[in-house]
Enzyme design. Sequence first.
Site, PDB file in Angstrom:
ATOM      1  N   GLU A   1     -16.811  16.188   7.546  1.00  0.00           N
ATOM      2  CA  GLU A   1     -15.505  15.665   7.117  1.00  0.00           C
ATOM      3  C   GLU A   1     -15.339  15.733   5.605  1.00  0.00           C
ATOM      4  OE1 GLU A   1     -14.347  11.798   8.616  1.00  0.00           O
ATOM      5  OE2 GLU A   1     -13.962  12.610  10.597  1.00  0.00           O
TER       6      GLU A   1
ATOM      7  N   HIS B   1     -37.270  25.263  22.036  1.00  0.00           N
ATOM      8  CA  HIS B   1     -37.340  25.895  23.350  1.00  0.00           C
ATOM      9  C   HIS B   1     -35.952  26.167  23.913  1.00  0.00           C
ATOM     10  CE1 HIS B   1     -41.748  25.301  23.558  1.00  0.00           C
ATOM     11  NE2 HIS B   1     -41.432  24.375  22.664  1.00  0.00           N
TER      12      HIS B   1
ATOM     13  N   LYS C   1      -4.776  13.191  15.384  1.00  0.00           N
ATOM     14  CA  LYS C   1      -4.313  11.856  15.763  1.00  0.00           C
ATOM     15  C   LYS C   1      -2.792  11.872  15.980  1.00  0.00           C
ATOM     16  CE  LYS C   1      -7.865   9.010  13.386  1.00  0.00           C
ATOM     17  NZ  LYS C   1      -8.152   7.983  12.401  1.00  0.00           N
TER      18      LYS C   1
HETATM   19  O1  PA5 Z   1     -14.812   8.870   7.906  1.00  0.00           O
HETATM   20  C1  PA5 Z   1     -13.700   8.549   8.278  1.00  0.00           C
HETATM   21  O2  PA5 Z   1     -12.835   8.112   7.488  1.00  0.00           O
HETATM   22  C2  PA5 Z   1     -13.286   8.646   9.744  1.00  0.00           C
HETATM   23  O3  PA5 Z   1     -14.302   9.205  10.511  1.00  0.00           O
HETATM   24  C3  PA5 Z   1     -12.979   7.261  10.298  1.00  0.00           C
HETATM   25  O4  PA5 Z   1     -14.107   6.449  10.147  1.00  0.00           O
HETATM   26  C4  PA5 Z   1     -12.579   7.336  11.771  1.00  0.00           C
HETATM   27  O5  PA5 Z   1     -11.483   8.208  11.950  1.00  0.00           O
HETATM   28  C5  PA5 Z   1     -12.211   5.953  12.304  1.00  0.00           C
HETATM   29  O6  PA5 Z   1     -11.164   5.397  11.567  1.00  0.00           O
HETATM   30  P1  PA5 Z   1     -10.837   3.851  11.603  1.00  0.00           P
HETATM   31  O7  PA5 Z   1     -12.014   3.111  11.046  1.00  0.00           O
HETATM   32  O8  PA5 Z   1      -9.614   3.673  10.775  1.00  0.00           O
HETATM   33  O9  PA5 Z   1     -10.620   3.488  13.062  1.00  0.00           O
END
Ligand code: PA5
Length: 422
Positions: free
Chosen positions: A274, A295, A410
């Site tokens: 990310e 393996h 989303k």
């Molecule tokens: O690293 C990030 O920002 C994302 O992976 C969020 O943690 C994830 O989308 C969950 O979001 P939220 O904590 O708002 O539910």
Amino acid sequence: MSLLLDTQYLEGFVTEEELARCAGPLAAAGEALAAGDGAPKGWRTLPEGFPEPLLRQLADTGRRIRESAEVLLVIGIGGSYLGARAALDFLPKRPGCEVLFLGNSLSPSALAETLARCEGREVAVNVVSKSGTTTEPAIAFRVVLDWMRRRYGSRLRERVWCTTDPSGGALRSLCEEEGFGRFEIPRDIGGRFSVLTPVGLLPVAAGGGDIAALLDGAREGQRRYGGPACLENPAARLAAIAALLDRGYPVSLFCSYEPYADSLCQWLIQLYGESLGKDGRGPFPAAARFTTDLHSLGQYIQEGRRMLWETVLSFDPGAGPALTVPPLAAGHDGLDYLTGRPLAEINRAAMLATAAAHHDGGVPVLLIEAGRREERTLGELFYFFETACALTGCLMGVNPFDQPGVERYKQNLFRLLGKPGC
Ligand code: PA5
């Protein structure tokens, strides 16, 4: 012990001269990270600045959960659960709740099967969502609340804790209305950099982990890696290596020879994926457990398309189980030469043999000798990788702190399901 980078299996792929040429851009990346106007960079100073009262409150709440519940359901997705799971799987098992994770998929089977495991057991809940609106945990929380309300009635509020944004957010208002316990995710710390906040610390405390020692390790990390981004700083050195290798090796494989580090590798996949995968750039992060996956994936790694490099996490077996190879009367299996030798020694030999083979097969391999399987090691590792990853992003010219691509899915999901206004 502090972690060590062993670069011998990078020979021929990354040279000291190339690294030296990175020194200028690396220093600039460090300055950009430190200045980072508007960037959510609270994680950089969090360990040293962690408020003692909050640490005590988290440890006390963890103890109360352990005393009143056999199972803690942690509801969250992405950065809101991967760090806690990495820590709980990494640390040796201690007396504490069994921590089960929910709300990290939309699978009805996963939800139903997890709730079935809670039947007849005392349960507490920690829902973790910064935005409070992420579909997966929000749905799971509704289902779990409904189940808990039927079970605990008016005593529900003693058993639910919300970890969420300090000001806005749907979860916060619900939490206030219902009178649930509440912990805050600092506004200047993004999801995947939040493991050392209540997001990770409360589940770890409930699971029996020593969160003070985890933070001690992170403080050590801040002292060692949080300073200037020079090549003597191992986190900065890793960032330079990653940026150099990104040019010819677009797949970055995290691996370990210990199953207890599987979830840590999954945390790394999210951190790097990310943070760096944007603007058509960034390595594709993947994980493997060796020797298991030798393996299945081993053939490809050794001889398939030359596109991946490895970061191998190695741990000192320390006071771990002292298992040795026992004798076998008839010696049919041809293993007598190993009789009496510790499994830890054989596991390490497998790591060194594989690193040499992969290197010879055209795979750059970086070994990280990370220390013992304990809280201090893990705290230091979390800080080390957060710093290395953020610096890699700055070196590559991408913003390591946003995730616009996650938002796209989303929004599409909201539209498909008919959310009003989408
Ligand atoms: O690293 C990030 O920002 C994302 O992976 C969020 O943690 C994830 O989308 C969950 O979001 P939220 O904590 O708002 O539910």
